[in-house]
Design a protein around this motif. Structure first.
Motif, PDB file in Angstrom:
ATOM      1  N   ASP A 266       0.827  -1.211   0.000  1.00 18.06           N
ATOM      2  CA  ASP A 266       0.000   0.000   0.000  1.00 18.06           C
ATOM      3  C   ASP A 266       0.860   1.258   0.000  1.00 18.06           C
ATOM      4  OD1 ASP A 266      -2.347  -1.375  -0.105  1.00 18.06           O
ATOM      5  OD2 ASP A 266      -2.790  -1.243   2.041  1.00 18.06           O
ATOM      6  N   LEU A 269       2.387   1.685  -3.643  1.00 18.18           N
ATOM      7  CA  LEU A 269       1.421   2.165  -4.612  1.00 18.18           C
ATOM      8  C   LEU A 269       0.893   3.551  -4.246  1.00 18.18           C
ATOM      9  CD1 LEU A 269      -0.581  -1.106  -5.353  1.00 18.18           C
ATOM     10  CD2 LEU A 269       1.334  -0.099  -6.603  1.00 18.18           C
ATOM     11  N   ARG A 273       0.657   6.931  -6.634  1.00 18.82           N
ATOM     12  CA  ARG A 273      -0.456   7.877  -6.791  1.00 18.82           C
ATOM     13  C   ARG A 273      -0.008   9.303  -6.485  1.00 18.82           C
ATOM     14  NH1 ARG A 273      -3.175   3.356  -4.458  1.00 18.82           N
ATOM     15  NH2 ARG A 273      -2.772   4.173  -2.362  1.00 18.82           N
ATOM     16  N   GLU A 284      -5.565   6.910 -12.476  1.00 16.55           N
ATOM     17  CA  GLU A 284      -5.716   5.772 -13.363  1.00 16.55           C
ATOM     18  C   GLU A 284      -4.743   5.801 -14.540  1.00 16.55           C
ATOM     19  OE1 GLU A 284      -8.015   7.932 -12.629  1.00 16.55           O
ATOM     20  OE2 GLU A 284      -9.656   6.949 -11.526  1.00 16.55           O
ATOM     21  N   ALA A 287      -0.836   4.316 -13.200  1.00 20.97           N
ATOM     22  CA  ALA A 287      -1.029   3.201 -12.280  1.00 20.97           C
ATOM     23  C   ALA A 287      -0.365   1.963 -12.880  1.00 20.97           C
ATOM     24  CB  ALA A 287      -2.515   2.946 -12.030  1.00 20.97           C
ATOM     25  N   THR A 289      -0.084  -2.605 -12.191  1.00 19.75           N
ATOM     26  CA  THR A 289      -0.246  -3.809 -11.387  1.00 19.75           C
ATOM     27  C   THR A 289       1.122  -4.228 -10.859  1.00 19.75           C
ATOM     28  OG1 THR A 289       0.080  -5.273 -13.289  1.00 19.75           O
ATOM     29  CG2 THR A 289      -2.173  -4.505 -12.836  1.00 19.75           C
ATOM     30  N   VAL A 309      -0.746  -6.911  -6.281  1.00 18.02           N
ATOM     31  CA  VAL A 309      -2.018  -6.266  -6.572  1.00 18.02           C
ATOM     32  C   VAL A 309      -2.207  -6.282  -8.087  1.00 18.02           C
ATOM     33  CG1 VAL A 309      -3.297  -4.090  -6.548  1.00 18.02           C
ATOM     34  CG2 VAL A 309      -1.988  -4.785  -4.543  1.00 18.02           C
ATOM     35  N   GLU A 371     -11.678   8.347  -3.739  1.00 12.18           N
ATOM     36  CA  GLU A 371     -10.610   7.719  -4.525  1.00 12.18           C
ATOM     37  C   GLU A 371     -11.186   6.604  -5.388  1.00 12.18           C
ATOM     38  OE1 GLU A 371      -7.556   6.351  -1.973  1.00 12.18           O
ATOM     39  OE2 GLU A 371      -6.981   8.344  -1.275  1.00 12.18           O
ATOM     40  N   ARG A 374      -9.692   0.461  -5.344  1.00 10.03           N
ATOM     41  CA  ARG A 374      -8.365  -0.145  -5.408  1.00 10.03           C
ATOM     42  C   ARG A 374      -8.478  -1.650  -5.628  1.00 10.03           C
ATOM     43  NH1 ARG A 374      -5.247   2.752  -0.280  1.00 10.03           N
ATOM     44  NH2 ARG A 374      -5.676   4.918  -0.883  1.00 10.03           N
ATOM     45  N   GLU A 375      -7.467  -2.169  -6.264  1.00  7.54           N
ATOM     46  CA  GLU A 375      -7.395  -3.608  -6.482  1.00  7.54           C
ATOM     47  C   GLU A 375      -7.151  -4.308  -5.152  1.00  7.54           C
ATOM     48  OE1 GLU A 375      -7.727  -5.535  -9.054  1.00  7.54           O
ATOM     49  OE2 GLU A 375      -7.930  -4.096 -10.699  1.00  7.54           O
TER      50      GLU A 375
END
Length: 449
Positions: A266, A269, A273, A284, A287, A289, A309, A371, A374-375
């Motif tokens: 977290d 990532l 952001r 988006e 971003a 994976t 993620v 927001e 989130r995955e």
């Protein structure tokens, strides 16, 4: 022959006297013509006399008999000879001619269905060409790169190589990792959106190997940068906590591992952001994976930890069969139903609840902007067995591996041997193409010994 100044020793020196004695006259010039044909006829006649062959055994020439040529290159050579009546020099031996041996005939199977074991003579003198594609037909794009991505002369560090290959061997496992540009990006001159990071933190049996791979968002100009930044942030976070993580893996503290890695993911990532906000783009659009694998270097520890993620694949090849061990996250979707996600129809006192007319409420200016969803976090810790092959990959390889059985069968054949493949062989195996799948491919294989 005697020493210089010595006396003759007897009959052993007669041949020397016959050749070089004073009574021997010089041959002098010959009256016979001395042409090339004459010399050949003379030599052929001498050979014919020594072998004892008759005139009918050869082809007659100019007053001499010429032996016919040998039937083949494997004809046995004649025995060594030395003039009769002369003493043989030291070490001179006469070898008997060897009988020619016929080549061993290869047994032929009685029928085409009978099994046949190949011998060295049956093997081709060259290596077979690597498999290019599997499936119903050839892919749309060419197999090799066509166009290079555009380069900025003031930002050459932003360039991404077409293919990245790495490998290592620690403890009881052998690692192979690759990241290559997809057919579509190779044709269009786009940079590789996948990023790969392999790193070792610590030394000795307490070392921890991290394999991280990320995929940038599709159809965004900075997708390769977001993927590289995601791998960078998670690598820094794991590296700073590698001692604690290695201890938790060896002690099998699954709960501590899951919560700790979730927190590190977290944070990484979240920095991605924040970087999007600094660039003034939507989250988006910047971003990625993220999929990671932790391998302890301790040979006594066979625990393999996966976390990340986003989509992709996690497979295990065991006993000749592929197992899809990707952690599946179940999310509640659809409208609420009674007993699951909705309020009861009435209170315990029997009062009916007011119906929600679905009138939207205007957002409060004091509440922060919502927001994007989130995955979910994915985590799996498994114990490997000798002979297992663990494969972690991005969607570019996971999708065709799930959708094309021929690709799974091909990799099963290639990776079921007693030894793990080399770097070049692993690259050739992972880039076997399938029609309809042209995305970047990033994969990490772990062979257990």
């Amino acid at each position: 022959m005697s020493q210089q100044g010595g006396r003759p020793t007897g009959h052993e020196d007669d041949w020397w006297g016959q050749l070089y004695g004073d009574a021997t006259e010089d041959t002098g010039p010959t009256a016979a013509p001395d042409s090339l044909d004459d010399r050949f006829a003379s030599a052929a006649g001498a050979v014919n006399q020594r072998s004892g062959a008759g005139a009918g055994a050869g082809v007659s020439g100019t007053g001499a008999t010429v032996l016919p040529p040998r039937a083949g290159g494997d004809a046995a050579a004649g025995p060594s000879a030395f003039p009769a009546g002369l003493p043989k020099p030291p070490g001179f031996t006469v070898e008997e001619p060897r009988e020619p041996t016929e080549p061993e005939e290869r047994p032929t199977p009685a029928s085409d269905d009978e099994p046949w074991t190949a011998t060295r003579a049956d093997l081709p003198a060259y290596s077979p060409e690597p498999l290019d594609y599997v499936g119903n037909g050839p892919p749309t794009y060419a197999a090799e790169p066509t166009a290079l991505p555009a380069a900025d002369p003031d930002d050459l560090d932003d360039l991404v190589a077409d293919t990245v290959l790495d490998g290592a061997h620690y403890g009881a496992c052998t690692l192979r990792a690759v990241s290559l540009r997809g057919d579509s990006a190779r044709y269009r001159g786009e940079p590789r959106r996948d990023s790969l990071l392999t790193a070792r933190f610590g030394t000795g049996d307490h070392a921890l190997i991290l394999v991280a791979m990320a995929t940038g968002a599709r159809a965004t100009p900075n997708a390769h940068r977001a993927a590289a930044e995601a791998c960078h942030w998670i690598g820094r976070a794991v590296g700073r906590s590698h001692a604690r993580l290695s201890e938790d893996i060896r002690a099998a503290r699954r709960g501590d591992l899951k919560s700790g890695l979730h927190r590190l993911t977290d944070r990484s990532l979240g920095k991605l952001r924040a970087s999007a906000a600094e660039q003034g783009v939507e989250p988006e659009e910047y971003a990625a994976t993220l999929r990671c694998l932790l391998l302890p270097a301790d040979p006594a520890c066979r625990t393999r930890v996966f976390f990340g993620v986003g989509g992709g694949g996690l497979f295990r090849l065991r006993d000749g069969e592929w197992q899809d061990i990707e952690p599946h996250v179940t999310d509640a979707t659809g409208e609420p139903v009674v007993g699951f996600g909705s309020l009861p129809a009435e209170t315990p006192e029997g009062d009916r609840l007011t119906m929600d007319l679905g009138i939207p409420t205007p957002p409060s200016p004091y509440d922060p902007a919502p927001e994007p969803p989130r995955e979910p976090f994915r985590f799996r810790a498994s114990v490997a067995r000798p002979g297992d092959t663990l494969l972690m990959c991005t969607g570019g390889l996971a999708d065709p591996l799930r959708g094309e059985p021929e690709l799974a069968a091909h990799l099963t054949t290639r990776w079921s041997g007693p030894e793990p493949p080399g770097l070049a062989a692993f690259l050739a195996d992972t880039q076997v193409r399938v029609k309809g799948y042209a995305d970047d491919r990033t994969a990490a294989g772990v062979w257990e010994t």
